[in-house]
Design a protein around this motif. Structure first.
Motif, PDB file in Angstrom:
ATOM      1  N   LEU A   1       0.871  -1.084   0.047  1.00 13.65           N
ATOM      2  CA  LEU A   1      -0.019   0.013  -0.142  1.00 13.65           C
ATOM      3  C   LEU A   1       0.880   1.347   0.176  1.00 13.65           C
ATOM      4  CD1 LEU A   1      -2.883  -0.908   2.580  1.00 13.65           C
ATOM      5  CD2 LEU A   1      -3.027  -0.568  -0.011  1.00 13.65           C
ATOM      6  N   SER A   2       1.850   1.059   0.829  1.00 11.54           N
ATOM      7  CA  SER A   2       2.938   2.415   0.875  1.00 11.54           C
ATOM      8  C   SER A   2       3.457   2.604  -0.820  1.00 11.54           C
ATOM      9  CB  SER A   2       3.989   2.025   1.689  1.00 11.54           C
ATOM     10  OG  SER A   2       5.167   3.080   1.810  1.00 11.54           O
ATOM     11  N   ALA A   3       3.919   1.607  -1.204  1.00 10.83           N
ATOM     12  CA  ALA A   3       4.482   1.440  -2.716  1.00 10.83           C
ATOM     13  C   ALA A   3       3.494   2.138  -3.576  1.00 10.83           C
ATOM     14  CB  ALA A   3       4.833   0.123  -3.013  1.00 10.83           C
ATOM     15  N   LEU A   4       2.095   1.588  -3.469  1.00  8.80           N
ATOM     16  CA  LEU A   4       1.304   2.388  -4.244  1.00  8.80           C
ATOM     17  C   LEU A   4       0.955   3.791  -4.242  1.00  8.80           C
ATOM     18  CD1 LEU A   4      -1.213   1.966  -6.329  1.00  8.80           C
ATOM     19  CD2 LEU A   4      -2.688   1.630  -4.379  1.00  8.80           C
ATOM     20  N   GLY A   5       0.849   4.223  -2.947  1.00  5.05           N
ATOM     21  CA  GLY A   5       0.714   5.683  -2.666  1.00  5.05           C
ATOM     22  C   GLY A   5       2.028   6.539  -3.384  1.00  5.05           C
ATOM     23  N   ALA A   6       3.344   5.888  -3.284  1.00 11.07           N
ATOM     24  CA  ALA A   6       4.517   6.555  -4.042  1.00 11.07           C
ATOM     25  C   ALA A   6       4.226   6.435  -5.419  1.00 11.07           C
ATOM     26  CB  ALA A   6       5.735   5.951  -3.370  1.00 11.07           C
ATOM     27  N   THR A   7       3.690   5.385  -5.892  1.00 13.84           N
ATOM     28  CA  THR A   7       3.638   4.929  -7.599  1.00 13.84           C
ATOM     29  C   THR A   7       2.576   6.250  -7.767  1.00 13.84           C
ATOM     30  OG1 THR A   7       4.174   2.838  -7.309  1.00 13.84           O
ATOM     31  CG2 THR A   7       2.890   3.587  -9.255  1.00 13.84           C
ATOM     32  N   LEU A   8       1.687   6.179  -7.348  1.00 14.44           N
ATOM     33  CA  LEU A   8       0.497   7.250  -7.848  1.00 14.44           C
ATOM     34  C   LEU A   8       0.973   8.887  -7.684  1.00 14.44           C
ATOM     35  CD1 LEU A   8      -2.629   5.857  -6.475  1.00 14.44           C
ATOM     36  CD2 LEU A   8      -1.720   5.419  -8.707  1.00 14.44           C
TER      37      LEU A   8
ATOM     38  N   ASN B   1      -2.279  13.126  -3.766  1.00 18.66           N
ATOM     39  CA  ASN B   1      -1.885  12.978  -2.602  1.00 18.66           C
ATOM     40  C   ASN B   1      -1.797  11.395  -2.345  1.00 18.66           C
ATOM     41  OD1 ASN B   1      -2.598  12.691   0.553  1.00 18.66           O
ATOM     42  ND2 ASN B   1      -1.912  14.522   0.333  1.00 18.66           N
ATOM     43  N   ILE B   2      -0.705  11.232  -1.634  1.00 20.57           N
ATOM     44  CA  ILE B   2      -0.123   9.989  -1.314  1.00 20.57           C
ATOM     45  C   ILE B   2      -1.268   9.147  -0.286  1.00 20.57           C
ATOM     46  CG2 ILE B   2       1.559   8.474  -0.245  1.00 20.57           C
ATOM     47  CD1 ILE B   2       3.726  10.133  -1.386  1.00 20.57           C
TER      48      ILE B   2
ATOM     49  N   SER C   1      -7.456   3.123  -1.965  1.00 20.27           N
ATOM     50  CA  SER C   1      -7.028   1.532  -2.378  1.00 20.27           C
ATOM     51  C   SER C   1      -7.396   0.655  -1.468  1.00 20.27           C
ATOM     52  CB  SER C   1      -5.845   1.672  -2.853  1.00 20.27           C
ATOM     53  OG  SER C   1      -5.367   2.535  -3.688  1.00 20.27           O
ATOM     54  N   ALA C   2      -7.004   0.872  -0.320  1.00 20.32           N
ATOM     55  CA  ALA C   2      -7.381  -0.050   1.004  1.00 20.32           C
ATOM     56  C   ALA C   2      -8.916  -0.120   1.161  1.00 20.32           C
ATOM     57  CB  ALA C   2      -6.697   0.503   2.214  1.00 20.32           C
ATOM     58  N   LEU C   3      -9.474   1.066   1.245  1.00 14.31           N
ATOM     59  CA  LEU C   3     -10.973   0.791   1.460  1.00 14.31           C
ATOM     60  C   LEU C   3     -11.703  -0.048   0.482  1.00 14.31           C
ATOM     61  CD1 LEU C   3     -12.021   4.577   2.603  1.00 14.31           C
ATOM     62  CD2 LEU C   3     -12.048   2.583   4.018  1.00 14.31           C
ATOM     63  N   ILE C   4     -11.411   0.286  -0.941  1.00  9.65           N
ATOM     64  CA  ILE C   4     -11.963  -0.791  -1.989  1.00  9.65           C
ATOM     65  C   ILE C   4     -11.692  -2.226  -1.705  1.00  9.65           C
ATOM     66  CG2 ILE C   4     -11.756  -1.136  -4.640  1.00  9.65           C
ATOM     67  CD1 ILE C   4     -11.543   1.707  -4.835  1.00  9.65           C
TER      68      ILE C   4
ATOM     69  N   LEU D   1       0.794   4.549   6.228  1.00  7.33           N
ATOM     70  CA  LEU D   1       0.612   6.031   6.170  1.00  7.33           C
ATOM     71  C   LEU D   1       1.700   6.652   7.073  1.00  7.33           C
ATOM     72  CD1 LEU D   1      -2.998   6.514   6.181  1.00  7.33           C
ATOM     73  CD2 LEU D   1      -1.512   6.927   4.061  1.00  7.33           C
ATOM     74  N   LEU D   2       2.185   5.720   8.268  1.00 10.75           N
ATOM     75  CA  LEU D   2       2.697   6.473   9.552  1.00 10.75           C
ATOM     76  C   LEU D   2       4.153   6.149   9.631  1.00 10.75           C
ATOM     77  CD1 LEU D   2      -0.345   6.118  12.023  1.00 10.75           C
ATOM     78  CD2 LEU D   2       0.210   8.176  10.602  1.00 10.75           C
ATOM     79  N   THR D   3       4.627   4.873   8.999  1.00 13.89           N
ATOM     80  CA  THR D   3       5.752   4.391   9.349  1.00 13.89           C
ATOM     81  C   THR D   3       6.643   4.487   8.100  1.00 13.89           C
ATOM     82  OG1 THR D   3       7.445   2.375   9.973  1.00 13.89           O
ATOM     83  CG2 THR D   3       5.199   1.858   9.013  1.00 13.89           C
ATOM     84  N   GLY D   4       7.963   4.772   8.285  1.00 18.31           N
ATOM     85  CA  GLY D   4       8.915   4.976   7.182  1.00 18.31           C
ATOM     86  C   GLY D   4       9.628   3.584   7.092  1.00 18.31           C
ATOM     87  N   THR D   5       9.458   2.829   7.810  1.00 22.64           N
ATOM     88  CA  THR D   5      10.398   1.599   7.971  1.00 22.64           C
ATOM     89  C   THR D   5       9.219   0.122   7.605  1.00 22.64           C
ATOM     90  OG1 THR D   5       9.902   1.173  10.406  1.00 22.64           O
ATOM     91  CG2 THR D   5      12.004   2.602   9.851  1.00 22.64           C
ATOM     92  N   VAL D   6       8.533   0.495   6.909  1.00 23.15           N
ATOM     93  CA  VAL D   6       7.533  -0.768   6.550  1.00 23.15           C
ATOM     94  C   VAL D   6       8.044  -1.745   5.750  1.00 23.15           C
ATOM     95  CG1 VAL D   6       6.365   0.190   4.563  1.00 23.15           C
ATOM     96  CG2 VAL D   6       4.990  -1.250   5.959  1.00 23.15           C
TER      97      VAL D   6
END
Length: 595
Positions: free
Chosen positions: A146-153, A160-161, A168-171, A397-402
């Motif tokens: 999900l983090s990768a998706l936000g960066a890709t978009l 907005n990431i 995406s997660a809600l769907i 959304l919150l962690t940079g070490t996912v």
């Protein structure tokens, strides 16, 4: 930056398509599993997933956002190249091995989740302990993609990431809530079509861009960077093998894989689906390999990206969307973006469903509420689908070490769950004491090696370890970390397996010889085989596809009714020779499996 309207329209179209297919699949199968086993139907799709849908959803086990982005990244990276892009072959082989040795015994015994055999043999508490690394793997994997998706978009559409991740997660959560495995399986078909067509449409346009040199030349000759075929230094050979074994063997003990295996209409079908998915993994990786090669063959100074290559901008992990954005026409790049988004969702929904299935069945029902009704289990699943989905979204959304968390958890799946799975299925006589010992050995040896992604320092310096430094291109910060050249992950896995076997037989000898009093058998692992702690087959599995010769010992008061309850001619003829007691009795198991 302004939002690209065309890209936004493309995303909306793809997302609506996925959502509609998910709802349609739930409606189409709304009457499946009505009655006492509806919760099982949600988990394993009524065990009637066909060859076409099953092949696609099994392939989607590993072909997701991380798979296609990661493959392109390693092919692109100087010093790595195709030689280090191990995921396609590693995961393909994991599906082949899973089909040859694990799919048939798991499916023929009618298990519902991967944790069922552990709770049957080792008890509910050990099953709960093994649930921890399994859950970590699924949740961190969902968060990472999900983090990768936000960066890709954000790279292509400039939206907005956080918004892209949440939508995406809600769907994915919604259609998984509505239809369970049916929705996940049918949407996987659409998602894989989107990935394949979207990326293949993009490749010819990217290849024909004037800034791109011939990839056949750059494969072996240095033009803009080192050749993208890559090479393996002799000093890195053990590390390469360690990582490859992690993908090949560590790719088996995941609930997302066994959820597909256990949804097949028969044990033989489960094997066939595994082999089809192995072929699918290789085919689906080809466009990612080509896009990575294109990225390595591009003079980025001739593009609107700028004079600094993506690697020096610390965007090598985004090479696939960057190629789509800067080397393809806008309408093509947006179509490819939809493919990437579909790939991410095909992984996220599977992991969320897998985690909720294990919790609802193996933790809530078998460990705490064995009298829970089917309706109660369904509601627990629905709640946990939402909770685990929200947890993965929050982490994205919150962690940079996912990604570091996912790397560590996938390693734990390899060094802890894989040797336990071999022991519980194929080694006669292993028990709860050996399982605990193997768990501890694997955990300590793996954590002892450290994890650079999490800045976790090692407290075990394996042979050949040394301290290296990395200079961040943008910030110029110097980061020091320990490099372990020794294949410590595989060694940890082997130590976990040997520890399980050795301590199992030691405990068995001490208790059965009388050297230890029965009162010390506090885990009910050797002498108290008929206690409530060790699950029997009547608790674990319903009356579908159970082989009488495979059943664990049960209480005497139940034994008179077992024959009538579990007799199933299809199961008996399908896998009459599989047994947990492979090592002692089934010496010809391998030959029969290949037959």
């Amino acid at each position: 930056m302004a939002i690209h309207a065309e890209g936004l329209v493309a995303i909306v179209i793809f997302y609506m398509l996925i959502l509609v297919v998910g709802i349609w699949a739930a409606w189409k199968n709304k009457n499946a599993g009505q009655g006492a086993d509806q919760s099982e139907t949600i988990m394993v799709g009524g065990r009637d997933i066909g060859l076409f849908v099953g092949g696609f959803t099994m392939t989607a086990t590993w072909v997701g956002g991380g798979y296609i982005n990661g493959t392109a990244e390693y092919v692109y990276l100087p010093g790595y190249g195709l030689a280090w892009a191990q995921a396609p072959f590693g995961y393909a082989l994991s599906l082949v091995i899973g089909g040859l040795f694990f799919a048939k015994p798991m499916r023929s015994r009618g298990y519902v989740t991967m944790l069922d055999p552990f709770q049957q043999i080792y008890g509910k508490r050990m099953g709960g302990l093994l649930f921890i690394p399994a859950l970590m793997g699924e949740i961190f994997w969902s968060a990472a993609i999900l983090s990768a998706l936000g960066a890709t978009l954000s790279v292509i559409v400039d939206i907005n990431i956080n918004m892209s991740v949440v939508i995406s997660a809600l769907i994915a959560i919604f259609y998984t809530l509505v239809g369970g495995l049916y929705s996940v399986a049918y949407t996987d078909v659409v998602q894989l079509f989107c990935i394949f067509i979207g990326l293949w449409i993009s490749v010819p346009f990217a290849l024909s861009h004037p800034a791109v040199s011939s990839i056949s030349v750059t494969a072996v000759k240095e033009i803009h960077q080192t050749p993208w075929l890559g090479h393996i230094n002799s000093s890195d050979g053990w590390m390469w093998m360690d990582n490859f074994c992690l993908l090949m063997l560590g790719g088996i003990p995941w609930q997302v894989y066994f959820q597909r295996v256990l949804s097949a209409s028969s044990a033989t079908y489960a094997q066939v689906l595994s082999f089809l998915a192995a072929f699918g993994c290789i085919v689906m990786a080809i466009p990612s390999v080509l896009i990575g090669a294109i990225g390595a063959s591009t003079d980025w100074n001739q593009t609107s990206y700028g004079p600094i290559p993506p690697m020096e901008n610390e965007q090598s992990d985004m090479i696939l969307p960057i190629v789509l954005q800067y080397l393809c026409p806008s309408y093509i790049s947006f179509f490819g973006l939809g493919a990437v988004s579909a790939a991410v969702m095909s992984s996220a929904d599977s992991s969320i469903l897998s985690a909720s299935s294990m919790f609802a069945r193996n933790i809530y029902k078998l460990a705490f509420r064995q009298s829970a009704s089917d309706r109660e289990i369904i509601w627990v699943m629905r709640i946990t689908i939402f909770v685990f989905g929200a947890l993965a979204t929050a982490m994205a959304l919150l962690t940079g070490t996912v990604y570091g968390l996912w790397y560590l958890s996938s390693d734990l799946v390899y060094v802890i769950i894989f040797p336990q799975l071999i022991s519980v299925l194929f080694v006669k006589g292993t028990n709860t004491y050996g399982s605990v010992a193997g768990y501890v050995f694997g955990l300590v040896l793996r954590i002892g090696g450290g994890e650079p992604y999490l800045h976790l320092p090692p407290f075990i310096c394996y042979p050949g370890c040394y301290t290296a430094e990395k200079v961040h291109q943008l910030t110029k910060e110097v980061e020091h970390f320990t490099v372990q050249k020794f294949p410590f992950k595989t060694v940890s896995m082997l130590a976990s397996f040997l520890g399980n076997v050795a301590f199992s037989y030691l405990a068995k000898y001490l208790f059965e010889s009388g050297k230890l009093s029965p009162k010390y058998d506090f885990l009910d692992g050797v002498l108290s085989k008929h206690s409530a702690e060790i699950m029997d087959k009547t608790t674990l599995v319903g009356n579908d596809n159970i082989n009488l010769s495979d059943m664990a010992p049960v209480k005497a008061r139940l034994s008179t009714t077992l024959a009538g309850t579990f007799t199933n001619k299809e199961a008996l003829s399908d896998d009459g020779d599989s047994s947990p007691d492979f090592l002692g009795d089934e010496h010809d198991f391998l030959g029969k499996e290949h037959d």
